[in-house]
Design an enzyme around this catalytic site. Structure first.
Site, PDB file in Angstrom:
ATOM      1  N   ARG A   1      58.983  41.176  28.680  1.00  0.00           N
ATOM      2  CA  ARG A   1      59.865  41.225  29.838  1.00  0.00           C
ATOM      3  C   ARG A   1      61.312  41.468  29.395  1.00  0.00           C
ATOM      4  NH1 ARG A   1      59.163  36.029  32.445  1.00  0.00           N
ATOM      5  NH2 ARG A   1      57.298  36.966  33.290  1.00  0.00           N
ATOM      6  N   TYR A   2      61.846  40.557  28.576  1.00  0.00           N
ATOM      7  CA  TYR A   2      63.216  40.722  28.069  1.00  0.00           C
ATOM      8  C   TYR A   2      63.187  41.728  26.911  1.00  0.00           C
ATOM      9  CZ  TYR A   2      63.484  36.135  30.333  1.00  0.00           C
ATOM     10  OH  TYR A   2      63.395  35.102  31.222  1.00  0.00           O
TER      11      TYR A   2
ATOM     12  N   LYS B   1      64.918  34.234  33.453  1.00  0.00           N
ATOM     13  CA  LYS B   1      65.562  32.917  33.625  1.00  0.00           C
ATOM     14  C   LYS B   1      67.037  33.079  33.920  1.00  0.00           C
ATOM     15  CE  LYS B   1      62.653  30.686  30.178  1.00  0.00           C
ATOM     16  NZ  LYS B   1      61.932  31.927  29.815  1.00  0.00           N
TER      17      LYS B   1
ATOM     18  N   ASP C   1      63.558  29.969  36.620  1.00  0.00           N
ATOM     19  CA  ASP C   1      62.881  31.231  36.307  1.00  0.00           C
ATOM     20  C   ASP C   1      62.682  31.944  37.635  1.00  0.00           C
ATOM     21  OD1 ASP C   1      61.730  32.949  34.431  1.00  0.00           O
ATOM     22  OD2 ASP C   1      60.797  31.240  33.413  1.00  0.00           O
TER      23      ASP C   1
ATOM     24  N   CYS D   1      48.045  19.185  32.025  1.00  0.00           N
ATOM     25  CA  CYS D   1      49.187  18.568  32.715  1.00  0.00           C
ATOM     26  C   CYS D   1      49.186  19.066  34.154  1.00  0.00           C
ATOM     27  CB  CYS D   1      50.495  18.970  32.037  1.00  0.00           C
ATOM     28  SG  CYS D   1      50.415  18.873  30.240  1.00  0.00           S
TER      29      CYS D   1
ATOM     30  N   ASP E   1      58.497  25.738  38.526  1.00  0.00           N
ATOM     31  CA  ASP E   1      58.224  27.064  39.111  1.00  0.00           C
ATOM     32  C   ASP E   1      57.357  26.944  40.363  1.00  0.00           C
ATOM     33  OD1 ASP E   1      59.562  28.511  37.068  1.00  0.00           O
ATOM     34  OD2 ASP E   1      57.856  28.157  35.742  1.00  0.00           O
TER      35      ASP E   1
ATOM     36  N   ARG F   1      62.546  39.822  23.385  1.00  0.00           N
ATOM     37  CA  ARG F   1      61.558  38.759  23.232  1.00  0.00           C
ATOM     38  C   ARG F   1      60.207  39.165  23.786  1.00  0.00           C
ATOM     39  NH1 ARG F   1      65.415  35.162  26.598  1.00  0.00           N
ATOM     40  NH2 ARG F   1      66.544  37.123  26.437  1.00  0.00           N
TER      41      ARG F   1
ATOM     42  N   CYS G   1      44.022  23.448  26.109  1.00  0.00           N
ATOM     43  CA  CYS G   1      44.921  22.318  25.854  1.00  0.00           C
ATOM     44  C   CYS G   1      44.062  21.066  25.936  1.00  0.00           C
ATOM     45  CB  CYS G   1      45.979  22.178  26.942  1.00  0.00           C
ATOM     46  SG  CYS G   1      47.076  23.569  27.034  1.00  0.00           S
TER      47      CYS G   1
ATOM     48  N   CYS H   1      51.370  22.123  35.205  1.00  0.00           N
ATOM     49  CA  CYS H   1      51.327  23.308  34.332  1.00  0.00           C
ATOM     50  C   CYS H   1      51.634  24.607  35.095  1.00  0.00           C
ATOM     51  CB  CYS H   1      49.942  23.412  33.711  1.00  0.00           C
ATOM     52  SG  CYS H   1      49.785  24.819  32.601  1.00  0.00           S
TER      53      CYS H   1
ATOM     54  N   ARG I   1      50.912  27.513  34.019  1.00  0.00           N
ATOM     55  CA  ARG I   1      49.827  28.487  33.803  1.00  0.00           C
ATOM     56  C   ARG I   1      48.496  27.927  34.262  1.00  0.00           C
ATOM     57  NH1 ARG I   1      52.364  29.804  28.520  1.00  0.00           N
ATOM     58  NH2 ARG I   1      53.998  31.272  29.129  1.00  0.00           N
TER      59      ARG I   1
END
Ligand code: SF4
Length: 347
Positions: free
Chosen positions: A85-86, A311, A304, A102, A267, A89, A98, A105, A107
């Protein structure tokens, strides 16, 4: 990991509403934990809310305002595992595994897919893409949790990225020192990391209760590898959305030599929206923290932008320009007028 065993162990401790949430929510958004994090949850209300499902996760009205992938990570994919995207990066999501899931999350969409770990062939696709794009100087390896990738594969990915001349840093995002510190202490992950030269680690503490003795030992092991460690926190309604809690968290992080790097607004992800706070809440918290603690303990507060637009740091305004002068706000709220430069213009 021991989901079934954990559930039967914790069921006697659950309220009626929590039991109902396990029944209704986990067929959609599953539950997983380590024994370590479960024990912590039984001692800390905040950790409990981050670990145990709640009926709000599937509230049809509230969650209708969310999207599975508001940051458009899938849309910006250049290989099956790499998002660009950037300009400088790239993000490589190497697994959706995981040990602890959580509830907040971002994702969560990946929880619904069959378990995946990046294959050797896909690592080559990532390496080819990064090699061919000389603007990429920073590779973020994320997941899921990359510390659970087969270690030989992780080692190969990191060492190959480090050999690409224009790659200056390789960041690994992991929550294992928080949720599964024994893994950091007992696996050979530190053997892999101590051979690296460009790696930074981003950990993810959200609440001071997560900084336990064992978790601190895991962080110390990573530090012994000579790796800089930064922390990102998500601002979560009902868990850490107060200046007192975050001051305590950021002070504690500093005391274990972990730099508070980002405080993210939650988000707008489907299944997570019940944790969302107003944007202004984070700005006010950071404003309060500037009055109490050193800037070295204050992370960037950032949003974001949905649509994959990146961001935006949102720090409280502590100055305004009036003509050729600046009006500055000091740590204790005093307004001070200063010239833009010396000698002042026109003299
Ligand atoms: S460790 Fe990170 S990727 Fe894994 S469930 Fe938690 S927030 Fe999501």
């Amino acid at each position: 990991m021991p989901v079934a065993g954990s559930l039967s162990r914790i069921f006697p401790f659950l309220s009626g509403e929590e039991k109902e949430a396990f029944r209704q929510v986990t067929p959609i958004y599953p539950f997983s934990t380590t024994d370590y994090y479960l024990d912590l949850a039984l001692r800390s209300k905040a950790v409990r809310k981050m670990l145990f499902p709640s009926l709000e996760e599937i509230d049809p009205v509230l969650q209708s305002f969310g999207e599975d992938d508001p940051l458009r990570e899938e849309e910006h994919k250049k290989t099956s595992y790499l998002t660009h995207r950037y300009p400088d990066r790239v993000l490589v999501v190497v697994t959706n595994y995981c040990p602890v899931l959580c509830r907040f999350c971002m994702r969560k969409r990946n929880w619904l897919k069959p378990r995946f770990f990046i294959t050797e062939e896909e690592i080559e696709n990532v390496l080819r893409y990064v090699s061919a794009n000389e603007t990429v100087r920073d590779v973020l390896i994320s997941g899921g949790d990359p510390f659970y990738l087969e270690l030989e594969r992780l080692e190969y990915l990191i060492s190959s990225l480090e050999k690409i001349p224009h790659v200056e840093i390789v960041r690994i995002g992991t929550r294992s020192p928080v949720t599964d510190p024994e893994w950091v202490l007992k696996s050979d992950i530190c053997e892999v990391l101590k051979e690296t030269s460009k790696v930074w680690v981003n950990v993810h503490y959200n609440h001071p209760d997560e900084i336990t003795e064992l978790s601190t030992s895991a962080v110390r092991e990573l530090q012994k590898c000579g790796i800089p460690i930064n922390n990102q926190t998500v601002l979560l309604k009902g868990i850490n959305d107060s200046a007192d809690i975050l001051e305590n968290l950021f002070r504690k992080l500093q005391s274990i030599r972990v730099r508070p790097y980002y405080l993210f607004r939650c988000d707008p992800v489907k299944g997570v929206l019940h944790f969302s706070t107003p944007i202004s809440k984070g700005i006010e918290i950071i404003r309060t923290l500037f009055r109490r603690i050193s800037p070295l303990a204050i992370p960037y507060y950032a949003v974001d932008v949905p649509g994959g637009l990146g961001k935006v740091p949102l720090m409280p305004e502590r100055y305004r320009k009036e003509g050729d002068k600046f009006v500055l706000e000091t740590f204790n709220g005093r307004k001070v007028i200063m010239e833009d430069e010396f000698p002042p213009k026109g003299e």
